[in-house]
Design a protein around this motif. Structure first.
Motif, PDB file in Angstrom:
ATOM      1  N   GLU A 310       0.836  -1.203   0.000  1.00  0.00           N
ATOM      2  CA  GLU A 310       0.000   0.000   0.000  1.00  0.00           C
ATOM      3  C   GLU A 310       0.874   1.259   0.000  1.00  0.00           C
ATOM      4  O   GLU A 310       0.589   2.230  -0.711  1.00  0.00           O
ATOM      5  CB  GLU A 310      -0.927  -0.007   1.222  1.00  0.00           C
ATOM      6  N   ASN A 657      -6.213  -2.095  -4.257  1.00  0.00           N
ATOM      7  CA  ASN A 657      -5.699  -1.946  -2.897  1.00  0.00           C
ATOM      8  C   ASN A 657      -6.837  -1.909  -1.890  1.00  0.00           C
ATOM      9  O   ASN A 657      -8.024  -1.885  -2.255  1.00  0.00           O
ATOM     10  CB  ASN A 657      -4.806  -0.706  -2.783  1.00  0.00           C
ATOM     11  N   GLN A 658      -6.469  -1.882  -0.614  1.00  0.00           N
ATOM     12  CA  GLN A 658      -7.449  -1.923   0.461  1.00  0.00           C
ATOM     13  C   GLN A 658      -8.275  -0.637   0.515  1.00  0.00           C
ATOM     14  O   GLN A 658      -9.465  -0.669   0.856  1.00  0.00           O
ATOM     15  CB  GLN A 658      -6.742  -2.147   1.797  1.00  0.00           C
ATOM     16  N   GLN A 659      -7.679   0.493   0.187  1.00  0.00           N
ATOM     17  CA  GLN A 659      -8.402   1.762   0.239  1.00  0.00           C
ATOM     18  C   GLN A 659      -9.584   1.760  -0.724  1.00  0.00           C
ATOM     19  O   GLN A 659     -10.700   2.154  -0.355  1.00  0.00           O
ATOM     20  CB  GLN A 659      -7.456   2.917  -0.093  1.00  0.00           C
ATOM     21  N   HIS A 662     -12.294  -0.563   0.614  1.00  0.00           N
ATOM     22  CA  HIS A 662     -13.062   0.013   1.721  1.00  0.00           C
ATOM     23  C   HIS A 662     -14.037   1.075   1.208  1.00  0.00           C
ATOM     24  O   HIS A 662     -15.198   1.127   1.628  1.00  0.00           O
ATOM     25  CB  HIS A 662     -12.118   0.617   2.758  1.00  0.00           C
ATOM     26  N   GLN A 663     -13.575   1.935   0.312  1.00  0.00           N
ATOM     27  CA  GLN A 663     -14.456   2.970  -0.238  1.00  0.00           C
ATOM     28  C   GLN A 663     -15.639   2.349  -0.964  1.00  0.00           C
ATOM     29  O   GLN A 663     -16.777   2.831  -0.859  1.00  0.00           O
ATOM     30  CB  GLN A 663     -13.657   3.870  -1.182  1.00  0.00           C
ATOM     31  N   SER A 678     -10.386  -8.337   4.843  1.00  0.00           N
ATOM     32  CA  SER A 678      -9.116  -7.675   5.129  1.00  0.00           C
ATOM     33  C   SER A 678      -8.082  -8.722   5.510  1.00  0.00           C
ATOM     34  O   SER A 678      -8.379  -9.920   5.572  1.00  0.00           O
ATOM     35  CB  SER A 678      -9.278  -6.656   6.260  1.00  0.00           C
TER      36      SER A 678
END
Length: 764
Positions: A310, A657-659, A662-663, A678
């Motif tokens: 990340e 990616n994780q961002q 999440h969004q 996650s």
């Protein structure tokens, strides 16, 4: 398909076999019930015996003897119960599907039919109704084609004639498919198995093992077995069957606890957790790289691959890439080895050892001990001798301390309970002996924290010693000021109790070589999945940490998600160079079985033309590529979810990616069937899953939606491995959604490989 009469005869044979298994299971169930009652009875008697009066010494001795006897009885009863439970589970599995293969072989003029299953079953007349798939003769089923065949046995090779090879798919005692074939496993059976829906757990593949997979499974000679397999080629499955085979093959010398599997993440560990139990074997130890490294540091947080990925996405300068590449190389670890050889004549970074807020042993004193030892001693021996000297000096202090007034005062104030705890059941010849014993115990307890600090090497400052090493190791292609800035960053990280991933293995290697510690000689086999995610430095350290272990490493260099942006050269070439003295066997798996042929061919088009990747001939629809404006992206995604949900139990939405994951999760309409995955997630639910693509490595899903496959997110050539990994998670359906403008990696592909459409024009 076979003639109906042949199929009827085979079903009759299945019925007879199941009848025999059912009879045996009835006996086992009764024995298990009896064993349970026996264990319960022994435990009750054990409880009664512990209540006997222990005031008198004779009663106490008699009771202790009875208790020990009862403990032994309980242990035997529990072990018997465990064995019966294992037999019960194995027979219960066989009742559902007793076997999957049949071979007819002729030896010395006699022809015999052998049926192959997940476990051996012998009837009451000692007839083998089922042969374990791991038995030597069973290798004919996987490797042999009709005609002369040789198979290996403990007594040497045996030649036979293979007359027939038949394959079954049996469910609930009924033959669903049966085929004769000359291949390892015929396409008909594979089509039937591979067309099924994905599951929360990986299934064992013993019924569909291919020849090259069988070579992986049965290799017993290589020190380093390297499996390069394309996505969906069954490399992980084959290695899990390999573990089961090794436990069977070496059952007198090898136990599951002597094996360690390095998994990419805990989600994957859960996914594979049922394979070995389904074969009647205990799971080996499983650990992630982050957990392994963290366990070897005390009180420090070790950066993991996901966090580093990340951060790299946000900022990864060229010089940082060059430094990381060097720190993860063979040359860097060799520089550590050379540095350690010179360490016996130089001061070491020792810590002051504090006791009651004052230095008890100063680092200057410790270095005097260290440097006072012969310079020709090996570094580890010299460190150990220094440690022993510190312990001897502490013991001398304890011998002096026992005679001081504070100890006598402490004895006078002991409570009865504390006294009994110290003395236990010991008897003394005199009061003076008793007083001396108690005094020593009090002083030893008093100095216990200091002894523990010495025993655990807390007097060695590994972080500072590593910085000393770094000051000697600047390579020619990195400016000195940049290298010094990196060393300051390492020191700052240490102040904040943090270790970067590229520094972790080198620090531990330096520490272990200087202290002659950190090695586990009991582990016999190591299995490392997703090998391309490991640096060569990490491989060198892992091999150092488990010196007696044979290594099996597997992965796919085309799925180099974490290091593709900065690593150069061929990974496997680097790996073999790092192990020059090992007997190495390399096996390549080039056929992908996971996905339909259209999905596999779409993924293959991303890779260099020379890449060997063959699609299994399983039909399906073309991947779907959608380009949508940003203001309609969620509506487009929702429509695609509804479309795929109607056909599949699990739909995975994969992001870069994780961002983004999440969004997306918070933007979608709340739904109990939508789960955000996650790195801390432990199991894989059904429904709609949202996760970054790097957490999906090793997993597979009925349908995959790649979200935001756009010019801004997948715009570089180095993103190819990420996109290939994302695409190859899909089994049956694949959709890619590009926002504003599609990734050039997709638009560069032949349009015949996918169907293209614009986004929906109305809200959903």
């Amino acid at each position: 398909m076979l003639h109906k009469e042949t199929q009827r005869q085979e079903q009759a044979r299945v019925d007879r076999t199941i009848g025999q298994i059912d009879q045996r299971l009835t006996v086992i169930n009764q024995q298990l019930a009896n064993a349970y009652d026996e264990t319960k009875d022994i435990e009750q008697r054990y409880g009664d015996n512990t209540k006997v009066n222990i005031t008198e010494i004779d009663d106490r001795m008699e009771t202790n003897a009875a208790v020990q006897q009862q403990k032994q009885l309980v242990a035997v009863a529990v072990e018997n119960e465990k064995l019966l439970t294992n037999q019960q589970a194995r027979l219960s599995d066989l009742i559902n599907s007793p076997y999957f293969g049949r071979i007819d072989i002729t030896e010395d003029g006699e022809t015999e039919s052998l049926y192959i299953g997940t476990a051996t079953f012998i009837d009451d007349q000692d007839n083998f109704l089922i042969y374990d798939w791991r038995a030597p003769v069973s290798s004919i089923y996987y490797n042999g084609t009709l005609g002369p065949v040789t198979y290996e046995t403990p007594n040497g090779p045996v030649k036979v004639e293979l007359k027939l090879k038949r394959q079954f798919k049996i469910q609930n005692g009924q033959i669903e498919h049966v085929f004769d074939t000359n291949e390892t496993v015929g396409d008909e059976l594979l089509q039937a198995v591979l067309g099924e829906q994905s599951d929360e757990y990986m299934q064992n593949i013993v019924a569909t093992i291919q020849k090259k997979q069988n070579d992986i499974i049965r290799d017993t000679t290589a020190d380093l077995l390297i499996v390069q397999g394309v996505a969906g080629s069954g490399k992980t499955s084959a290695v899990l069957q390999r573990i089961a085979f090794l436990l069977y093959h070496s059952r007198r010398q090898l136990e599951a606890d002597q094996m360690v599997l390095f998994s990419p993440n805990r989600l994957f560990s859960h996914y594979i957790s049922e394979v070995l139990p389904s074969l009647g074997e205990k799971n080996m130890r499983q650990i992630t790289l982050a957990e392994f490294l963290s366990h070897r540091f005390t009180g420090l947080q070790v950066e993991n691959l996901f966090d580093r990925f990340e951060k790299d996405q946000a900022n990864f300068p060229e010089l940082t890439q060059v430094m990381r590449r060097y720190k993860e190389s063979v040359g860097f670890m060799q520089a550590i080895e050379a540095y350690v050889k010179q360490a016996t004549t130089q001061p070491i970074a020792f810590n002051d050892l504090y006791f009651e807020e004052r230095p008890f042993f100063t680092k200057k004193q410790i270095n005097q001990i260290y440097l006072g030892l012969p310079a020709n001693m090996l570094p580890g021996d010299k460190f150990r001798a220094t440690k022993n000297t510190l312990i001897k000096r502490l013991k001398r202090q304890i011998n002096l301390e026992v005679h001081l007034d504070w100890v006598a005062e402490k004895i006078d104030t002991l409570s009865d309970d504390t006294y009994r705890t110290i003395v236990g059941e010991r008897e003394f010849d005199s009061g003076d002996d008793e007083q001396a014993f108690i005094a020593r115990k009090i002083v030893q307890h008093y100095f216990a924290p200091l002894y523990e600090a010495i025993y655990n090497d807390y007097f060695f400052d590994e972080a500072t010693e590593y910085q000393h090493f770094l000051a000697t190791a600047c390579p020619a292609d990195i400016p000195v000021n940049v290298w010094k800035a990196m060393i300051r960053q390492v020191a700052d990280n240490n102040e904040h109790h943090f270790v970067s991933l590229s520094d972790a293995a080198p620090i531990l290697y330096l520490r272990d070589l200087l202290t002659d510690g950190g090695q586990n000689y009991g582990i016999q086999y190591l299995f490392i999945d997703e090998m391309q995610d490991y640096s060569i430095a990490q491989f060198i350290y892992i091999h150092h940490a488990f010196p007696n272990a044979k290594l099996t490493v597997l992965g796919d260099y085309a799925q180099d998600v974490f290091t593709a942006t900065y690593q150069t050269g061929h990974f496997i070439d680097q790996l073999t160079t790092a192990f020059p003295d090992s007997k190495i066997n390399q096996i390549s798996l080039t056929k992908s079985y996971r996905a339909t042929a259209p999905i596999t061919n779409f993924a293959k088009a991303l890779l260099p033309k020379e890449t060997k990747l063959e699609a299994f001939n399983r039909d399906g629809r073309l991947p779907r590529v959608i380009e949508t404006p940003r203001n309609q992206a969620l509506a487009t995604l929702t429509q695609e979810i509804l479309h795929l949900q109607a056909k599949h139990a699990t739909v995975a939405i994969l992001t870069k990616n994780q961002q983004i994951a999440h969004q997306l999760y918070v933007s979608l309409t709340p739904d109990e069937h939508v789960s955000l995955i996650s790195e801390t997630t432990r199991n894989l639910p059904k429904g709609i899953l949202i996760l970054p693509l790097y957490l999906a490595k090793g997993l597979e899903f009925d349908a995959v939606i790649g979200y935001d496959i756009s010019r801004t997110t997948f715009g570089n050539q180095t993103d190819t491995d990420l996109l290939y990994t994302l695409i190859t998670r899909a089994m049956h359906d694949l959709t890619l959604i590009g926002i504003t403008a599609l990734s050039p990696l997709i638009t560069a592909l032949p349009a015949t490989l996918y169907t293209s459409s614009q986004s929906v024009k109305q809200s959903i």
